[in-house]
Write a protein that holds these residues in place. Sequence first.
Motif, PDB file in Angstrom:
ATOM      1  N   ARG A 104     -14.268  -7.561  -4.958  1.00  0.00           N
ATOM      2  CA  ARG A 104     -15.273  -7.788  -3.905  1.00  0.00           C
ATOM      3  C   ARG A 104     -15.634  -6.503  -3.194  1.00  0.00           C
ATOM      4  O   ARG A 104     -16.767  -6.329  -2.748  1.00  0.00           O
ATOM      5  N   ASN A 105     -14.692  -5.565  -3.093  1.00  0.00           N
ATOM      6  CA  ASN A 105     -14.874  -4.352  -2.298  1.00  0.00           C
ATOM      7  C   ASN A 105     -15.453  -3.230  -3.156  1.00  0.00           C
ATOM      8  O   ASN A 105     -14.921  -2.905  -4.214  1.00  0.00           O
ATOM      9  N   ILE A 106     -16.540  -2.621  -2.682  1.00  0.00           N
ATOM     10  CA  ILE A 106     -17.216  -1.588  -3.475  1.00  0.00           C
ATOM     11  C   ILE A 106     -16.317  -0.376  -3.699  1.00  0.00           C
ATOM     12  O   ILE A 106     -16.337   0.237  -4.775  1.00  0.00           O
ATOM     13  N   ASN A 107     -15.497  -0.021  -2.699  1.00  0.00           N
ATOM     14  CA  ASN A 107     -14.615   1.143  -2.871  1.00  0.00           C
ATOM     15  C   ASN A 107     -13.585   0.896  -3.959  1.00  0.00           C
ATOM     16  O   ASN A 107     -13.242   1.810  -4.723  1.00  0.00           O
ATOM     17  N   CYS A 108     -13.086  -0.333  -4.042  1.00  0.00           N
ATOM     18  CA  CYS A 108     -12.108  -0.656  -5.089  1.00  0.00           C
ATOM     19  C   CYS A 108     -12.764  -0.625  -6.471  1.00  0.00           C
ATOM     20  O   CYS A 108     -12.166  -0.141  -7.438  1.00  0.00           O
ATOM     21  N   ARG A 109     -13.975  -1.151  -6.561  1.00  0.00           N
ATOM     22  CA  ARG A 109     -14.665  -1.115  -7.859  1.00  0.00           C
ATOM     23  C   ARG A 109     -14.877   0.331  -8.314  1.00  0.00           C
ATOM     24  O   ARG A 109     -14.669   0.675  -9.470  1.00  0.00           O
ATOM     25  N   ARG A 110     -15.292   1.169  -7.386  1.00  0.00           N
ATOM     26  CA  ARG A 110     -15.539   2.572  -7.746  1.00  0.00           C
ATOM     27  C   ARG A 110     -14.233   3.300  -8.054  1.00  0.00           C
ATOM     28  O   ARG A 110     -14.179   4.144  -8.950  1.00  0.00           O
ATOM     29  N   ALA A 111     -13.174   2.967  -7.311  1.00  0.00           N
ATOM     30  CA  ALA A 111     -11.876   3.588  -7.586  1.00  0.00           C
ATOM     31  C   ALA A 111     -11.377   3.192  -8.972  1.00  0.00           C
ATOM     32  O   ALA A 111     -10.868   4.032  -9.727  1.00  0.00           O
ATOM     33  N   ALA A 112     -11.523   1.915  -9.309  1.00  0.00           N
ATOM     34  CA  ALA A 112     -11.089   1.446 -10.630  1.00  0.00           C
ATOM     35  C   ALA A 112     -11.916   2.094 -11.731  1.00  0.00           C
ATOM     36  O   ALA A 112     -11.387   2.463 -12.787  1.00  0.00           O
TER      37      ALA A 112
ATOM     38  N   ALA B 194      -5.270   1.734  -3.679  1.00  0.00           N
ATOM     39  CA  ALA B 194      -4.120   2.598  -3.945  1.00  0.00           C
ATOM     40  C   ALA B 194      -3.565   2.364  -5.347  1.00  0.00           C
ATOM     41  O   ALA B 194      -3.101   3.305  -6.012  1.00  0.00           O
ATOM     42  N   ALA B 195      -3.616   1.127  -5.825  1.00  0.00           N
ATOM     43  CA  ALA B 195      -3.158   0.835  -7.191  1.00  0.00           C
ATOM     44  C   ALA B 195      -4.028   1.560  -8.212  1.00  0.00           C
ATOM     45  O   ALA B 195      -3.535   2.039  -9.245  1.00  0.00           O
ATOM     46  N   CYS B 196      -5.331   1.649  -7.919  1.00  0.00           N
ATOM     47  CA  CYS B 196      -6.230   2.423  -8.801  1.00  0.00           C
ATOM     48  C   CYS B 196      -5.829   3.900  -8.789  1.00  0.00           C
ATOM     49  O   CYS B 196      -5.879   4.579  -9.823  1.00  0.00           O
ATOM     50  N   TYR B 197      -5.415   4.377  -7.623  1.00  0.00           N
ATOM     51  CA  TYR B 197      -4.960   5.773  -7.512  1.00  0.00           C
ATOM     52  C   TYR B 197      -3.708   5.987  -8.359  1.00  0.00           C
ATOM     53  O   TYR B 197      -3.542   7.026  -9.009  1.00  0.00           O
ATOM     54  N   VAL B 198      -2.795   4.989  -8.390  1.00  0.00           N
ATOM     55  CA  VAL B 198      -1.600   5.091  -9.226  1.00  0.00           C
ATOM     56  C   VAL B 198      -2.003   5.217 -10.700  1.00  0.00           C
ATOM     57  O   VAL B 198      -1.494   6.081 -11.431  1.00  0.00           O
ATOM     58  N   CYS B 199      -2.939   4.389 -11.137  1.00  0.00           N
ATOM     59  CA  CYS B 199      -3.395   4.445 -12.534  1.00  0.00           C
ATOM     60  C   CYS B 199      -4.035   5.795 -12.844  1.00  0.00           C
ATOM     61  O   CYS B 199      -3.859   6.352 -13.932  1.00  0.00           O
TER      62      CYS B 199
ATOM     63  N   SER C 124      -9.565 -11.859   4.179  1.00  0.00           N
ATOM     64  CA  SER C 124      -8.351 -11.504   3.458  1.00  0.00           C
ATOM     65  C   SER C 124      -8.042 -10.036   3.666  1.00  0.00           C
ATOM     66  O   SER C 124      -8.886  -9.259   4.110  1.00  0.00           O
ATOM     67  N   VAL C 125      -6.797  -9.648   3.345  1.00  0.00           N
ATOM     68  CA  VAL C 125      -6.394  -8.250   3.372  1.00  0.00           C
ATOM     69  C   VAL C 125      -5.947  -7.870   1.957  1.00  0.00           C
ATOM     70  O   VAL C 125      -5.615  -8.735   1.154  1.00  0.00           O
ATOM     71  N   GLY C 126      -5.946  -6.581   1.695  1.00  0.00           N
ATOM     72  CA  GLY C 126      -5.467  -6.133   0.388  1.00  0.00           C
ATOM     73  C   GLY C 126      -6.386  -5.165  -0.317  1.00  0.00           C
ATOM     74  O   GLY C 126      -6.029  -4.635  -1.366  1.00  0.00           O
ATOM     75  N   SER C 127      -7.573  -4.899   0.234  1.00  0.00           N
ATOM     76  CA  SER C 127      -8.466  -3.964  -0.457  1.00  0.00           C
ATOM     77  C   SER C 127      -7.849  -2.567  -0.524  1.00  0.00           C
ATOM     78  O   SER C 127      -8.023  -1.853  -1.516  1.00  0.00           O
ATOM     79  N   ASN C 128      -7.088  -2.188   0.534  1.00  0.00           N
ATOM     80  CA  ASN C 128      -6.458  -0.860   0.489  1.00  0.00           C
ATOM     81  C   ASN C 128      -5.342  -0.817  -0.561  1.00  0.00           C
ATOM     82  O   ASN C 128      -5.105   0.218  -1.178  1.00  0.00           O
ATOM     83  N   VAL C 129      -4.660  -1.953  -0.785  1.00  0.00           N
ATOM     84  CA  VAL C 129      -3.620  -2.017  -1.813  1.00  0.00           C
ATOM     85  C   VAL C 129      -4.246  -1.843  -3.196  1.00  0.00           C
ATOM     86  O   VAL C 129      -3.753  -1.066  -4.031  1.00  0.00           O
ATOM     87  N   ARG C 130      -5.345  -2.531  -3.443  1.00  0.00           N
ATOM     88  CA  ARG C 130      -6.002  -2.428  -4.749  1.00  0.00           C
ATOM     89  C   ARG C 130      -6.529  -1.009  -4.981  1.00  0.00           C
ATOM     90  O   ARG C 130      -6.448  -0.470  -6.081  1.00  0.00           O
TER      91      ARG C 130
ATOM     92  N   HIS D 138       0.834  -1.211   0.000  1.00  0.00           N
ATOM     93  CA  HIS D 138       0.000   0.000   0.000  1.00  0.00           C
ATOM     94  C   HIS D 138       0.869   1.261   0.000  1.00  0.00           C
ATOM     95  O   HIS D 138       0.660   2.186  -0.793  1.00  0.00           O
ATOM     96  N   GLY D 139       1.882   1.297   0.883  1.00  0.00           N
ATOM     97  CA  GLY D 139       2.780   2.448   0.926  1.00  0.00           C
ATOM     98  C   GLY D 139       3.514   2.634  -0.390  1.00  0.00           C
ATOM     99  O   GLY D 139       3.692   3.768  -0.864  1.00  0.00           O
ATOM    100  N   GLY D 140       3.948   1.518  -0.986  1.00  0.00           N
ATOM    101  CA  GLY D 140       4.625   1.608  -2.280  1.00  0.00           C
ATOM    102  C   GLY D 140       3.748   2.204  -3.358  1.00  0.00           C
ATOM    103  O   GLY D 140       4.200   3.038  -4.169  1.00  0.00           O
ATOM    104  N   CYS D 141       2.491   1.803  -3.384  1.00  0.00           N
ATOM    105  CA  CYS D 141       1.542   2.362  -4.376  1.00  0.00           C
ATOM    106  C   CYS D 141       1.373   3.870  -4.173  1.00  0.00           C
ATOM    107  O   CYS D 141       1.373   4.649  -5.138  1.00  0.00           O
ATOM    108  N   LEU D 142       1.202   4.282  -2.926  1.00  0.00           N
ATOM    109  CA  LEU D 142       1.032   5.712  -2.642  1.00  0.00           C
ATOM    110  C   LEU D 142       2.263   6.502  -3.087  1.00  0.00           C
ATOM    111  O   LEU D 142       2.155   7.587  -3.660  1.00  0.00           O
TER     112      LEU D 142
END
Length: 1193
Positions: free
Chosen positions: A504-512, A468-473, A460-466, A419-423
């Motif tokens: 699975r996560n609505i925030n990630c779908r909307r971010a993407a 942040a990856a959308c933020y990178v894009c 699972s964990v990783g929704s914040n990583v996904r 997550h930090g790396g993506c930011l």
Amino acid sequence: MAQTDMDSGEDGGGGGEPEVIAKTSVLGGFTESTEIRALISSLPVVHENIVTLESAIERFLVIMDRYQEQPHLLDPHLEWMLNLLLELIRSEQSPPLLVHLGFKFLYIISKVRGYKIFMQLFPHEVADLQPVLDLLCRQDPRDPETWETRYMLLLWLSMTCLIPFDLSRLDGHLTSDPSQTREPIMDRILAVAKSYLMVTDKSRDAASVLVSKFVTRPDVKLKRLGDFLDWSLTTISQASDQTMGGTVILDGALQSLAQLFKHGKRDDFLQYAPVVLQCLAQCHVAESSQATLRKLGVKLVQRLGLTFLKPRLAKWRYQRGSRSLAANLSLSQSGSTVQAVSPDMETQSQEEDYDIPEEVENVIEQLLGGLKDKETIVRWSAAKGIGRVTGRLPRELADEVVGSVLDCFSFQETDNAWHGGCLALAELGRRGLLVPSRLPDVVPLILKALVYDEKRGACSVGSNVRDAACYVCWAFARAYEPTELKPFVTQIACALVITAVFDRNINCRRAASAAFQENVGRQGTFPYGIDIVVAADYFAVGNLNNCYLSISVYIASFPEYTRPMIDHLVAMKINHWDGVIRQLATKALHNLTPQAPDYMATTVMPQLLPIALGIDLHSRHGAILASAEISHALYKLANQNNRPVTELISSDCVDGLKSIHQRLFDRKQYRGFGGELMRPAVCSLIENMSLSKMPFKDDPVITGWQWLIDDTLKSLHLISPGPRDGIKEAAVSALAALCEQYYQPQPGMADPQMQEVLVSQYIAGLKSTEVLTRCGSALALGSLPRFMIHGKLHQILSGLQQSCSQREVCFTEARRDAAKAMAQVCVTAGVSAQGGSDSVVCEGNVSAVYRALLDCMTDYTLDSRGDVGAWVREAAMTSLMEVTLCVVGTAPQLLSPGLVNGMMCSLAQQSAEKIDRYRAHAGSVFVRLLHSNNPAVPHIPHREELLAIFPTEGAEGLNWNAPSQAFPHITQLLRLPQYQYHTLLGLTVSVGGLTESTVRFSSQSLFDHLMLIQQDAAALGQFSEALLHVFRDNLRNDRVSIPFLKMLDQMLARACFDTFTTDQDHQFCVDLLSLCKEEIKKSKDTQKLRSAIAVFCGLIQFQGEVRKKVLFQLLLLLCHPFPVIRKTTASQVYEMLLTYDDVIDPDVMDDVMTSLSDTNWEEDVATVRTHRNQLCDWLGVQKPQLVAKGPVQ
């Protein structure tokens, strides 16, 4: 991230963003200025009253909070609001409370607009400095009620201390009087700032702002900067983050240092930076347990790093030629491009020719460590620090920093590091510090981050990583020219689409979705970008089912996305830890099969079959479901072209599908918790194989499949309650499909052996001691196809009717499922007036079906779960409707008036009962049958009157769930003789119930009806007879009798039978009294006894000998064994005598009332009996006699 993107208000990336902005930015200006002006002007008046004061504050908050997302609209109005409030604050007539209120309003404004902008409006003349400082010194830092005052005064002082004069000029002659010593203003301000850096409220933040403004003044800097830094470092080294007080002190000191190094000049602070950095390292701030302190530590470290480095803009950075979206779009239409600016290499080498202090390496190391912190706020601050510091480094060193950031993307690292790396990458890209030559290294890591999902235990964990990856894009879309990203467009587009649709996560779908939209607008190179943006916008991707089953099919129709989407589902989603995602993924694969049938058949299916027999439980479950769904989808495609499914699916795959059950059985994988996933998965496989008409007829696998279905239905009680219903439904659906395909040698003809075995087995199961086996057997019988029922209908219906009639509490679910199955069997078998009772529904069996279902409508079984009989009643209502519509459609003459009358009356009763859900269901069934006209249901009593109450055009708008809408309609049925008894029976439990809204609206509707018939003696007499009938039929039935007594009490209190009270010994009262006596005879239920006492007190209004009998009952209860009943009786009789003053002789009235009120009725019965007998004498009522119990024979 997506929300931030939406609300940013910048020219967004096409395809729907303008509409989103239009929806969020609905305010056109500050429209409440007149109201705010009046509100502020009224403060001197309203502050004296706590109610008006709170109302004014609340109203001001509501208005200001509306502008939280558009605070710039306040800008033209800030000055006059500030001036009005400062007038109140400066006025000598203003009491302290009003001054604090003024500052509270100022704080609310600054909170909305932001203190940085609002504080600039404060008056900052020389004359303001002394009064503001004096007022601040008079405040109590520990007063929790006035912290807004101290906060705003500190901000005001921050502005006034910027006056361009040496502060020593304001001190005057400090030593004119040797006996008095005055402290210089400079020292006073510093002392105030230091004291407020250690408070626990928000004033600490304002104190750090004051320090940054004041200590950086030229005169203060010369005299006090070193001292203040010494004080800060000493404070930091002495404080401990293990205590609350220590944390607060560290927070204030770190904040003030960070602000100082941010706003101070580099030349002034450079000499102190190494010492501060060394102190931070010694105090181990980065290892603190407090996230806020770690964040402030990172913030200070990055400011120290910027101090070590010269303030310069790196010439080597990548600069996009134009960041205007409008310009990009116009240029893309004209075919020209804007070139990125490339720096001259010679100038670049000259710029980079300077030494980098060795402390910078330490700074960067700490910031890289901050990227891996466990708290998001620390990682985010570290990422911004990396971006800022890298912007001042030479290209080679900056590239090393980028390399270190990329090391975060290792699978040995935690999700925090990813997550930090993506930011950090997003920050570097946004600032042009990630040169295009690095993109081949960066993009693959971002693609991995977009699907990062690490299982931890049951989740699972990783929704914040996904996210942040959308933020990178999103950041890359704005940072780079389309030509730079062109080699990676397809990969990024596919990855973003997959995340937007399948995450699975609505925030990630909307971010993407937002990142994809930004790329479409800024890059203009994403394939079919506009079409996808329209289909998968911010709101559309909010619904997970819609994403998997609808949007995915549309996007997969574009060839660039088809295979990546399918591959992602197979690789990442069918083995997902969440069962819902696995099931949705398999349904999505079914829907995507028509887009790539050959790829599914030749590539995906051979991949899935080994996984279906693998070790991992979730992968096995998903693979079995997926292979079943894909097979069925391929069958549909083959069937459209009149080809067998075996032409599309290879023989190896067919054999693999056939062998799944046996392999699982041999490994004993149907047992235990794993079996709870394997059973429904293989049942789904059986269903889909049967629907796909796989050539397995007479194959041994059919026997194995049948065993699995039967074993599952028999062992439901061994399965956990959660998945139980889903497994039962899967098994029943599989049975129906299996019979249809493999037990039908000729069309319409059943395999006689299998028919006999299955029907006998399931009918025997209806008599099992396990309730869930009964449920499974009933539903299995209901799912059998018509040819399996033919010749066995009488046997099946008899078994189901017998199951429905067994009223044991433990078999409630079995009765519910038997009622459902009965309707399914009848509808499947069909209706024929002349047919045989063993094959179709006909005259010989229709009445037995209706009797069984109507009997289920009277099921009011209770257990620890509550009214479980309601499940049976609901199923019976649905079944009655289905059977009736089926019979009416074919042979309406089979319905006798008695059957229809019983059905409609039972539905009317259920429509008047207290549970909203079941009342609504009954009401909708009642109206559906009434309005059925193709053809109409015959023999409905009072059809015309019912259509007037429930007209066809208004029935859909009636909300049966709402008591306020349902009961006014239902009570109109009391006018119709056929429905009166049953409606009154249903109303009884509603009017005498517990739910406030149900009681209020049902009783109001009932009493409105009674008021209408007050003058109609015949109607009132008929109603009273129905009332007595209900009571008589439900004596000692507490479900009805207790609510009935409560309802009766309300009726008597409202004088609903006033016309009867003029008659001597009216028969209604006589019957009611005898029924009440019978109801409470030998009862120990205090609730029932209290209700009966209230009814007896209401019956006192009737004339004649019956009044004496009522008084006798009440006096009898005054010596009841329960003290609480004696006390209640005395209280109620006292109130009754006050209400009906003609009951007793006025001469003894005072004595009676005194005795009732003064006697302690909770004393022992012998003492109380004396007082009771005295009351009998005064009231002229015979004294009750003790009855001696006879000897036991």
